[in-house]
Design an enzyme around this catalytic site. Structure first.
Site, short mmCIF file in Angstrom:
data_model
loop_
_atom_site.label_atom_id
_atom_site.label_comp_id
_atom_site.label_asym_id
_atom_site.label_seq_id
_atom_site.Cartn_x
_atom_site.Cartn_y
_atom_site.Cartn_z
N ARG A 120 0.69 -1.28 -0.07
CA ARG A 120 -0.16 0.10 0.15
C ARG A 120 0.95 1.04 0.07
NH1 ARG A 120 -3.83 -3.07 3.53
NH2 ARG A 120 -5.23 -3.59 2.50
N GLU A 184 10.91 19.01 -23.66
CA GLU A 184 11.23 19.06 -22.31
C GLU A 184 10.91 21.06 -21.58
OE1 GLU A 184 7.86 18.50 -21.45
OE2 GLU A 184 7.29 15.83 -22.16
N LYS A 226 8.83 23.38 -13.24
CA LYS A 226 7.98 22.29 -12.22
C LYS A 226 7.40 21.95 -10.69
CE LYS A 226 6.39 17.63 -13.17
NZ LYS A 226 6.05 16.73 -14.45
N GLU A 236 -3.20 18.17 -10.89
CA GLU A 236 -3.29 18.17 -12.53
C GLU A 236 -5.36 19.03 -11.80
OE1 GLU A 236 -1.92 16.66 -14.76
OE2 GLU A 236 -3.67 17.39 -16.31
N HIS A 266 8.65 10.42 -27.88
CA HIS A 266 8.07 11.50 -26.60
C HIS A 266 8.36 12.81 -26.88
CE1 HIS A 266 4.97 12.53 -24.02
NE2 HIS A 266 5.84 13.13 -22.85
N1 GLY Z 1 4.63 15.79 -17.45
C1 GLY Z 1 3.96 16.27 -17.11
C2 GLY Z 1 3.32 16.01 -15.69
O1 GLY Z 1 4.07 15.83 -15.10
O2 GLY Z 1 2.13 17.33 -15.46
#
Ligand code: GLY
Length: 367
Positions: A120, A184, A226, A236, A266
């Protein structure tokens, strides 16, 4: 040493960046070992890096057991997930242990998902060895395997405990993969950072030639961007993290058309996808045409696909839009698109008319 923090409350973690870091990985990882054997999951392409990592652990008195998987996207499968979790259970991995993922996005995604479900949930450390994994997939906790229905459709959010990035490992990465990872990097400039896009225009050649300072700057700037976005929208849900999908909806269609194969990596699909997203934004009158042209020109100058023709696509707009309908971002019959008001001004649009997207794609030169 460059340090970037991902601020996620109890799930916060550090990203350490330094050339040569792999050889002293134990300085960071040993405290997580609890005096127990650490499992390292990797693939057959990075065995020299495995040797370096194990030598560092051994010198620090940490025992390790390597699990070497076949390289390639096929490893993100139910079968490999099953055998990996069986092997980790045989090794007696406990919830308090940390499994090390040493490799590119395939290894990171698979190990992340395996550790999200093992007992888990147990810990893991990301040591990414491709540019793409260093600037994107190793950070932020998206983990997945592929299913018969498509790529990355079975997965979980599971944050690593730490990310160790050694830019020097890129010395042995093929130029094509470095370029694909660079897509990226420049993405962060296109999303919301015009100054970084200008830095990319000026410094991408040095970065891809292996300049150490350019590498550290590009990686640190990318992961900091990021980390900021993930800290704001980990799962998200607000639309903020969705900005990281710039170029991915068009790119997904191109990757699907080429069978998610080596015909189009990709990052190459993302590059062509970003060029198309800007060209489509210009067609809609949202973005100055010169910005779209500048994006297309930069990606082309780097040697990345910057449209359908250079991505090797001859399919019709309708066929490509049909691929988009299988995108995992489909939301109650609509597909959110990342469009732009200009370079560094990306936004999420949920009202895009897919028939118009198909008509736009039909205007684009093809292979
Ligand atoms: N590669 C997109 C993200 O990590 O949200």
């Amino acid at each position: 040493m460059t340090l970037v923090k991902v601020a996620l409350g109890a799930r916060s973690y550090d990203i350490h960046i330094e050339a040569g870091l792999l050889a002293r990985a134990a300085d960071f990882v040993a405290p997580l070992s609890r005096g127990r054997t650490m499992a390292i999951v990797t693939d057959g392409n990075v065995l020299p890096h495995l040797e370096t990592l194990q030598a560092s652990l051994t010198a620090a008195g940490v025992a390790s057991e390597a699990i070497v998987l076949p390289p390639g996207e096929g490893t993100k499968s139910w079968a490999q997930l099953e055998s990996l979790t069986d092997r980790l259970l045989e090794l007696g991995i406990e919830r308090g242990d940390h499994v090390i993922a040493l490799g590119g996005g395939v290894i990171g995604d698979l190990v992340g998902f395996a550790t999200s479900i093992l007992k888990r949930g147990c810990g893991f450390v990301q040591i990414p060895t491709t540019l793409l994994a260093q600037v994107d997939s190793s950070v932020g906790g998206k983990t997945a395997i592929n299913s018969r229905a498509g790529k990355n459709l079975v997965g979980a959010f599971h944050q690593p405990a730490m990310v160790l990035i050694d830019p020097a490992v890129l010395d042995t990465l093929p130029l094509r993969e470095q370029r694909a990872g660079y897509a990226e990097v420049v993405k962060y400039g296109l999303i919301d950072d015009f100054a970084f896009f200008e830095w990319c225009e000026a410094n991408a050649p040095a970065l891809l030639a292996g300049d150490p300072d350019a590498r550290v700057h590009a990686i640190a700037h990318s992961v900091a961007a990021k980390a900021r976005i993930v800290a704001e929208d980990e799962r998200e849900t607000t639309g903020k993290r969705a900005l990281l999908n710039l170029g991915h909806t068009f790119g997904h269609a191109l990757e699907a058309e080429t069978g998610f194969s080596d015909k189009l990596l990709h990052g190459e699909g993302v590059a062509a996808g970003m060029a198309l997203a800007f060209a489509y934004s210009a067609r809609l009158g949202l973005c100055p045409g010169q910005d779209a042209e500048r994006v297309v020109a930069h990606l082309g100058a780097i040697g990345l696909p910057n449209g359908l023709a250079s991505a090797g696509i001859s399919a019709s707009g309708e066929t490509l839009v049909d691929h988009m309908l299988h995108d995992k971002k489909m939301d109650a019959g609509t597909l959110p698109f990342l469009l732009a008001h200009g370079i560094g001004q990306t936004f999420l649009d949920k009202s895009v008319d897919l028939a118009d997207v198909a008509a736009f794609l039909d205007t684009q030169p093809r292979a």
